[in-house]
Scaffold this motif. Structure first.
Motif, mmCIF file in Angstrom:
data_model
loop_
_atom_site.group_PDB
_atom_site.id
_atom_site.type_symbol
_atom_site.label_atom_id
_atom_site.label_comp_id
_atom_site.label_asym_id
_atom_site.label_seq_id
_atom_site.Cartn_x
_atom_site.Cartn_y
_atom_site.Cartn_z
ATOM 1 N N SER A 281 -1.499 3.602 -2.716
ATOM 2 C CA SER A 281 -2.057 4.232 -1.516
ATOM 3 C C SER A 281 -3.505 3.807 -1.285
ATOM 4 O O SER A 281 -4.307 3.758 -2.220
ATOM 5 N N SER B 21 12.006 5.707 -0.777
ATOM 6 C CA SER B 21 11.187 4.716 -0.071
ATOM 7 C C SER B 21 12.037 3.468 0.158
ATOM 8 O O SER B 21 13.107 3.306 -0.435
ATOM 9 N N ASN C 29 -4.222 -1.165 6.078
ATOM 10 C CA ASN C 29 -5.471 -0.424 5.855
ATOM 11 C C ASN C 29 -6.695 -1.234 6.289
ATOM 12 O O ASN C 29 -7.708 -0.662 6.700
ATOM 13 N N TYR D 83 4.569 7.058 0.345
ATOM 14 C CA TYR D 83 3.676 8.205 0.466
ATOM 15 C C TYR D 83 4.382 9.386 1.146
ATOM 16 O O TYR D 83 5.018 9.249 2.187
ATOM 17 N N ASN E 118 0.830 -1.205 0.000
ATOM 18 C CA ASN E 118 0.000 0.000 0.000
ATOM 19 C C ASN E 118 0.868 1.259 0.000
ATOM 20 O O ASN E 118 1.942 1.266 -0.583
ATOM 21 N N SER E 119 0.410 2.313 0.669
ATOM 22 C CA SER E 119 1.129 3.589 0.650
ATOM 23 C C SER E 119 2.496 3.511 1.322
ATOM 24 O O SER E 119 3.386 4.309 1.010
ATOM 25 N N HIS F 133 2.817 7.420 8.158
ATOM 26 C CA HIS F 133 3.781 7.176 7.086
ATOM 27 C C HIS F 133 5.179 7.669 7.469
ATOM 28 O O HIS F 133 5.332 8.809 7.904
#
Length: 231
Positions: A93, A69, A122, A62, A56-57, A208
């Motif tokens: 995301s 990253s 999430n 993000y 995901n993010s 994040h």
């Protein structure tokens, strides 16, 4: 005299026939040689091995540059070591385990050498049923293992704050070791070890990681990747 002329004619015709047959056979040899050469196809170039981060993010990086990253940092480390691997960042995301399962096939058109699964956070923040999250993770891993049995899979464990209650948070944390045990994949106990819940290592949303936070996450992940590639 007539007999002499007759013998001369016969000798001439025999010589002409031998020469003609010699010329007729020559193209056949050439054709065979040409055919042999054409059968030698050039060797196919070996495909570059890939490492797929699917998440995901957090995976997408993000709020920071994608190169900073933990996926981007993995590519930098591989390059610095002269290792011929290509990192694919499959982070999206807001992605849930259900969403990841639905879009997985697109990422499996080519075989990844290593598949790093980072999903579920999430789900936990939304309070999705623990059984559903676990089922989706199992299905994702099963798809990869079924299509590419040789692919090495790493599952990134996740934890959530007790917003949904301590019982739910505890049950959520247990999903990952349970899935790893059932599937035989490698488990990173907690992806955000030494980063999660530390304000200075996270963006203002508190979820994040910052660039510095991603550097720490990368150092958590790298030993597992290093072991898989034999570096």
């Amino acid at each position: 005299m007539q007999e002499y002329i007759k013998n001369s004619i016969h000798l001439f015709l025999f010589s002409f026939l031998v020469v003609s047959l010699s010329f007729c056979s020559a193209p056949t040899e050439t054709a065979v040689e040409t055919e042999t050469v054409s059968e030698e196809a050039p060797k196919e170039e070996e495909k570059q091995k890939t490492i797929l981060f699917f998440g995901n993010s957090l995976t997408a990086g993000y709020g920071i540059d994608a190169d900073d990253s933990f996926a981007g940092l993995t590519q930098k480390r591989l390059d610095s070591l002269g290792l011929d691997y290509r990192v694919i960042n499959g982070g999206l995301s807001g992605e849930t385990t259900a969403g990841g399962l639905s879009r997985l096939d697109w990422f499996l058109e080519d075989q990844p050498e290593i598949f790093i699964l980072e999903l579920g956070g999430n789900d936990g923040l939304r309070g999705i049923e623990i059984t559903e999250t676990k089922s989706n993770l199992l299905d994702i891993i099963d798809k990869v293992q079924t299509k590419y049995p040789e692919t090495k899979i790493i599952l990134a464990g996740m934890q959530i704050p007790p917003n949904m209650g301590q019982e739910y948070a505890s049950g959520f944390t247990k999903i990952y070791p349970s899935v790893a045990e059932e599937t035989g994949v490698t488990l990173i106990p907690f992806l955000l070890e030494n980063v999660g819940g530390i304000p200075e290592l996270n963006l203002p949303d508190g979820i994040h990681p910052t660039e510095e936070g991603h550097q720490i996450v990368f150092e958590t992940i790298w030993p597992y990747i290093k072991e898989k590639i034999g570096a």
